[in-house]
Design a protein around this motif. Structure first.
Motif, PDB file in Angstrom:
ATOM      1  N   ASP A  45      10.114  -3.192 -11.280  1.00 56.55           N
ATOM      2  CA  ASP A  45       8.533  -3.272 -11.187  1.00 56.55           C
ATOM      3  C   ASP A  45       8.024  -2.302 -10.421  1.00 56.55           C
ATOM      4  OD1 ASP A  45       6.053  -4.455 -11.319  1.00 56.55           O
ATOM      5  OD2 ASP A  45       6.561  -6.028  -9.767  1.00 56.55           O
ATOM      6  N   PRO A  46       7.537  -1.044 -11.102  1.00 52.70           N
ATOM      7  CA  PRO A  46       7.091   0.106 -10.294  1.00 52.70           C
ATOM      8  C   PRO A  46       5.877  -0.073  -9.647  1.00 52.70           C
ATOM      9  CG  PRO A  46       6.381  -0.044 -12.794  1.00 52.70           C
ATOM     10  CD  PRO A  46       7.309  -1.181 -12.588  1.00 52.70           C
ATOM     11  N   PRO A  47       6.024   0.262  -8.345  1.00 49.25           N
ATOM     12  CA  PRO A  47       4.884   0.065  -7.108  1.00 49.25           C
ATOM     13  C   PRO A  47       4.001   1.430  -7.383  1.00 49.25           C
ATOM     14  CG  PRO A  47       6.932   0.787  -6.094  1.00 49.25           C
ATOM     15  CD  PRO A  47       7.347   0.646  -7.485  1.00 49.25           C
ATOM     16  N   ALA A  48       2.942   1.015  -7.020  1.00 52.43           N
ATOM     17  CA  ALA A  48       1.750   2.498  -6.914  1.00 52.43           C
ATOM     18  C   ALA A  48       1.749   2.914  -5.808  1.00 52.43           C
ATOM     19  CB  ALA A  48       0.196   1.529  -7.223  1.00 52.43           C
ATOM     20  N   ALA A  49       2.296   2.336  -4.596  1.00 57.68           N
ATOM     21  CA  ALA A  49       2.400   3.062  -3.417  1.00 57.68           C
ATOM     22  C   ALA A  49       3.394   2.591  -2.606  1.00 57.68           C
ATOM     23  CB  ALA A  49       1.002   2.669  -2.514  1.00 57.68           C
ATOM     24  N   ALA A  50       3.941   3.291  -1.648  1.00 57.71           N
ATOM     25  CA  ALA A  50       5.047   3.159  -0.729  1.00 57.71           C
ATOM     26  C   ALA A  50       4.660   3.210   0.666  1.00 57.71           C
ATOM     27  CB  ALA A  50       6.268   3.947  -0.909  1.00 57.71           C
ATOM     28  N   LEU A  51       4.667   1.951   1.646  1.00 58.18           N
ATOM     29  CA  LEU A  51       4.461   1.755   2.880  1.00 58.18           C
ATOM     30  C   LEU A  51       5.718   2.148   3.811  1.00 58.18           C
ATOM     31  CD1 LEU A  51       2.018   1.214   4.925  1.00 58.18           C
ATOM     32  CD2 LEU A  51       2.959  -1.115   5.073  1.00 58.18           C
ATOM     33  N   VAL A  52       5.615   3.330   4.543  1.00 60.83           N
ATOM     34  CA  VAL A  52       6.903   3.808   5.055  1.00 60.83           C
ATOM     35  C   VAL A  52       6.898   3.274   6.658  1.00 60.83           C
ATOM     36  CG1 VAL A  52       8.424   5.764   5.433  1.00 60.83           C
ATOM     37  CG2 VAL A  52       6.995   5.674   3.504  1.00 60.83           C
TER      38      VAL A  52
END
Length: 288
Positions: free
Chosen positions: A188-195
């Motif tokens: 399920d491809p995410p639009a953004a990553a929170l690191v």
């Protein structure tokens, strides 16, 4: 990545097809990196306007005659036939936020790997981070492990995916790259990553939500193009929010213990104040 000729007219323009003969995940990752809107995805390809073709080729897509492109798509098993289209919804385009927990350090100055540390009540720090990320709006969470990975894996909750950064000794940059690569492979491809990092103070769900709330489905500043970072009392800190279109550049700019900070400054990331009210010294950040 393959792109054919712009032969198909629509909306007063000519359009081409962009496909992957490897996976839909690769297709979505490439599309996000070059800024193609999710609405351009049509089951097994992206429709792209003629004026974007040179840009796609420069980014790595290979010009391919339409018949050859179709042949390779069919051979890959990724082709969706007209009959199948009638009964299928559009395949998932990038959406939502994945939380990335970078927990790789050996902790030589603190007595051991942070991935093995527990809070006073016995709860692993890893579990605290995963819970906060999910409660703060991250639909998926990836935990990147390094030192003591085999032991730490047992502490990762089943609501998260654990991956090992084989080159974690090279520094935080290698961990960031491993996390982004794992995020790009998610079904399920995410639009953004929170690191987020594993050090204290840990951002709670409410503060995490201040960043995840910036992400909306689709392209643009609130979608795969979003770029922001937390600030505490005006001091840049973590978490940082990387829209999918920034992943490749952020990973490429990272080196050694310097991860996303240099890229965030150069690209003009939005600062989001989540302060801790202490007015104390700056906290650990991804500027390392």
């Amino acid at each position: 990545m393959l792109v054919d000729e712009a032969r198909w007219p629509a909306h007063g323009r000519l359009w081409a097809h962009l496909v992957s003969d490897v996976s839909y995940e690769e297709l979505h990752a490439f599309a996000a990196a070059v800024g193609l809107p999710p609405r351009g995805f049509d089951h097994d390809h992206y429709d792209v306007p003629e004026d974007r073709l040179d840009e796609l080729v420069a980014a790595g897509a290979v010009r391919t005659p339409p018949r050859e492109l179709l042949r390779r798509l069919v051979a890959s098993g990724l082709r969706v036939s007209s009959r199948e289209r009638a009964g299928l919804p559009t395949r998932a385009a990038p959406h939502g936020v994945v939380g990335l927990v970078l927990a790789v350090g050996a902790g030589t100055r603190s007595g051991g790997p942070g991935a093995l540390v527990r809070a006073d009540d016995g709860t692993p720090w890893l579990a605290e981070r995963v819970e906060a990320l999910r409660a703060g709006g991250c639909e998926q969470v990836v935990v990147v492990l390094g030192a003591a990975a085999d032991q730490a894996r047992a502490l990762v909750p089943p609501t998260a995916t654990a991956v090992a950064a084989d080159r974690w000794r090279e520094g935080l940059s290698a961990s960031l790259r491993a996390g982004l690569e794992a995020a790009a492979r998610l079904v399920d491809p995410p639009a953004a990553a929170l690191v987020v990092l594993l050090e204290r103070p840990a951002p709670g769900a409410a503060r995490i939500a201040l960043l995840t709330s910036l992400v909306a489905d689709g392209p643009g500043p609130g979608g795969a193009d979003v770029l922001a970072r937390a600030a505490r009392d005006g001091v840049p800190a973590h978490p940082v929010l990387l829209g999918r279109s920034h992943w490749a550049a952020a990973a490429a700019s990272a080196a050694g213990e310097r991860a996303a900070g240099r890229y965030l400054r150069a690209a003009g990331a939005t600062l989001v104040e989540i302060g801790d009210g202490s007015g104390g010294a700056p906290r650990p950040t991804l500027d390392r």
